[in-house]
Design an enzyme around this catalytic site. Structure first.
Site, mmCIF file in Angstrom:
data_model
loop_
_atom_site.group_PDB
_atom_site.id
_atom_site.type_symbol
_atom_site.label_atom_id
_atom_site.label_comp_id
_atom_site.label_asym_id
_atom_site.label_seq_id
_atom_site.Cartn_x
_atom_site.Cartn_y
_atom_site.Cartn_z
ATOM 1 N N ASP A 192 0.854 -1.178 -0.179
ATOM 2 C CA ASP A 192 0.110 0.000 -0.090
ATOM 3 C C ASP A 192 0.679 1.324 -0.143
ATOM 4 O OD1 ASP A 192 -2.420 1.547 0.136
ATOM 5 O OD2 ASP A 192 -2.430 1.471 2.153
ATOM 6 N N CYS A 204 -26.433 -10.996 -0.869
ATOM 7 C CA CYS A 204 -25.863 -10.172 0.248
ATOM 8 C C CYS A 204 -25.601 -8.867 0.126
ATOM 9 C CB CYS A 204 -24.957 -10.897 1.202
ATOM 10 S SG CYS A 204 -24.470 -10.042 2.669
ATOM 11 N N CYS A 236 -22.862 -5.213 3.754
ATOM 12 C CA CYS A 236 -21.863 -4.140 3.938
ATOM 13 C C CYS A 236 -22.386 -2.873 3.388
ATOM 14 C CB CYS A 236 -20.701 -4.612 3.141
ATOM 15 S SG CYS A 236 -20.915 -4.670 1.501
ATOM 16 N N CYS A 279 -23.338 0.308 6.101
ATOM 17 C CA CYS A 279 -22.260 1.382 5.955
ATOM 18 C C CYS A 279 -22.996 2.711 6.623
ATOM 19 C CB CYS A 279 -22.003 1.714 4.532
ATOM 20 S SG CYS A 279 -20.935 3.329 4.189
ATOM 21 N N CYS A 318 -16.982 8.134 2.560
ATOM 22 C CA CYS A 318 -16.292 7.004 3.212
ATOM 23 C C CYS A 318 -15.643 7.522 4.608
ATOM 24 C CB CYS A 318 -15.338 6.138 2.341
ATOM 25 S SG CYS A 318 -14.640 4.860 3.496
ATOM 26 N N CYS A 320 -12.768 3.150 9.596
ATOM 27 C CA CYS A 320 -14.047 2.516 9.857
ATOM 28 C C CYS A 320 -14.068 1.135 9.312
ATOM 29 C CB CYS A 320 -15.102 3.302 9.117
ATOM 30 S SG CYS A 320 -16.774 2.644 9.211
ATOM 31 N N CYS A 363 -18.078 -2.435 7.485
ATOM 32 C CA CYS A 363 -18.312 -3.247 6.378
ATOM 33 C C CYS A 363 -18.066 -4.794 6.784
ATOM 34 C CB CYS A 363 -17.971 -2.475 5.088
ATOM 35 S SG CYS A 363 -16.303 -2.271 5.050
#
Length: 360
Positions: free
Chosen positions: A143, A201, A204, A208, A224, A251, A254
């Site tokens: 990342d 499903c 998530c 949120c 977000c 956060c 989700c």
């Protein structure tokens, strides 16, 4: 040489586990099936202020442009959720601050990159023993560069990209971090994950807090909470502030409500164990930190992605969403005079929120 490379690939998996990775896959560099989706996301402006996403798009979509001669990507995952941190309990305690579980301990960038660098060195040594012709190029990422890591991990067979845009694995869910090694070593590739196990499903998307998952596998970063509390440098939109609750860094909602995480695979990595009791800290205690305390207590942590100003901004919003008591009012008022214009704006908002609830 094919058999030797097959054996080397198997050895790499064993070495990776010895370095703390739970799984590893190998893929080629063809990301053509993801390009239209990425470009459409950017064209919609869903990346917000993350301009680096557009500046390095070609390198992100074409790994060999980032690291010349790359023909294979080794993708590895490491579990990151410390056991016993009780995320749901903290979210339900408005006087406490919620920090994303991946950020409770040592900065994962440092942990994963160092392990991947050690793995790359061992691969290189083993390849040279086979034949000098296999002396290769290796570069590790976590990342930290324009790398389309979830797409590469999906192609490497480590899981599928869920509706929340995170990588999911049927055995362990999504509580893990990803890292990559780019190499010109022509290792055999693994079968990609081609099935979507999310089915119908929408947990998530429903859970949120800000409705940031605007469609399956489409995240509007501008809504977000992770983006708003970490990447965003300016004022948090007033309409979204009440929705942040007590989340002050990132956060996890989700993931917390995803059925594939009902029995999460916990991390046993000491680097990810909570520091400074950040798994369930009191909001007022964090808001009382001076800048020097903030820098000292977040040294070597992913929390350093924030400036002290952002930290105070986020805490002011969380206090405004918390219990309307005299202690919170006094703490906010006491910080107001010496605060920056950005923090003062959020303090004033928080004081107004608390005052209105105290009158009710």
């Amino acid at each position: 040489m094919t058999e030797e490379l097959q054996q080397l690939a198997q050895n790499i998996r064993v070495w990776a586990q010895g370095l703390g990775f739970q799984a590893l896959g190998i893929t080629d560099t063809d990301l053509s099936s993801y390009r239209d989706r990425v470009r459409a996301w950017l064209d919609a402006g869903h990346h917000g202020e993350m301009g680096y996403m557009t500046r390095n798009l070609d390198k992100r979509l074409h790994p060999a442009q980032l690291e010349p001669e790359t023909c294979r990507v080794i993708s590895a995952r490491m579990n990151c959720l410390p056991e016993g941190t009780q995320p749901l309990e903290v979210l339900d305690a408005p006087g406490k601050a919620y920090v994303a579980r991946y950020a409770l301990g040592r900065d994962y960038h440092k942990t994963l990159r160092r392990r991947l660098a050690r793995l790359a060195a061992r691969i290189d040594a083993a390849a040279r023993e086979l034949t000098p012709e296999l002396a290769g190029r290796y570069r590790a990422f976590t990342d930290s560069a324009p790398v389309l890591e979830k797409a590469l991990a999906e192609k490497a067979g480590l899981g599928w990209i869920g509706k929340h845009t995170l990588l999911l694995n049927r055995q362990v869910g999504s509580w893990f971090l990803l890292g990559e090694i780019y190499t010109n070593l022509p290792l055999p590739v693994d079968a990609p994950e081609t099935s979507d196990h999310c089915g119908s499903c929408r947990a998530c998307m429903t859970v949120c807090p800000t409705g940031a998952i605007v469609a399956p596998r489409q995240l509007d970063a501008r809504r977000c909470i992770s983006y708003l509390t970490i990447e965003h440098k300016g004022a948090i939109p007033p309409a979204l502030r009440p929705l942040l609750g007590n989340r002050v860094f990132g956060c996890d909602d989700c993931q917390l409500y995803c059925p594939w995480n009902r029995q999460p695979a916990y991390s046993t990595e000491p680097d990810f164990s909570p520091r400074h009791a950040l798994d369930a800290p009191e909001l007022l205690a964090l808001f009382a930190w001076s800048e020097q305390e903030f820098l000292a207590r977040t040294e070597g942590s992913a929390l350093r992605r924030l400036s002290y100003e952002q930290w105070q901004r986020n805490l002011a919003v969380a206090l405004g969403n918390g219990p309307p008591d005299a202690a919170a009012m006094a703490a906010l008022s006491g910080r107001r005079e010496g605060a920056t214009a950005l923090v003062r704006e959020h303090i004033d908002w928080a004081l107004a929120q608390l005052s209105s609830r105290m009158k009710c």
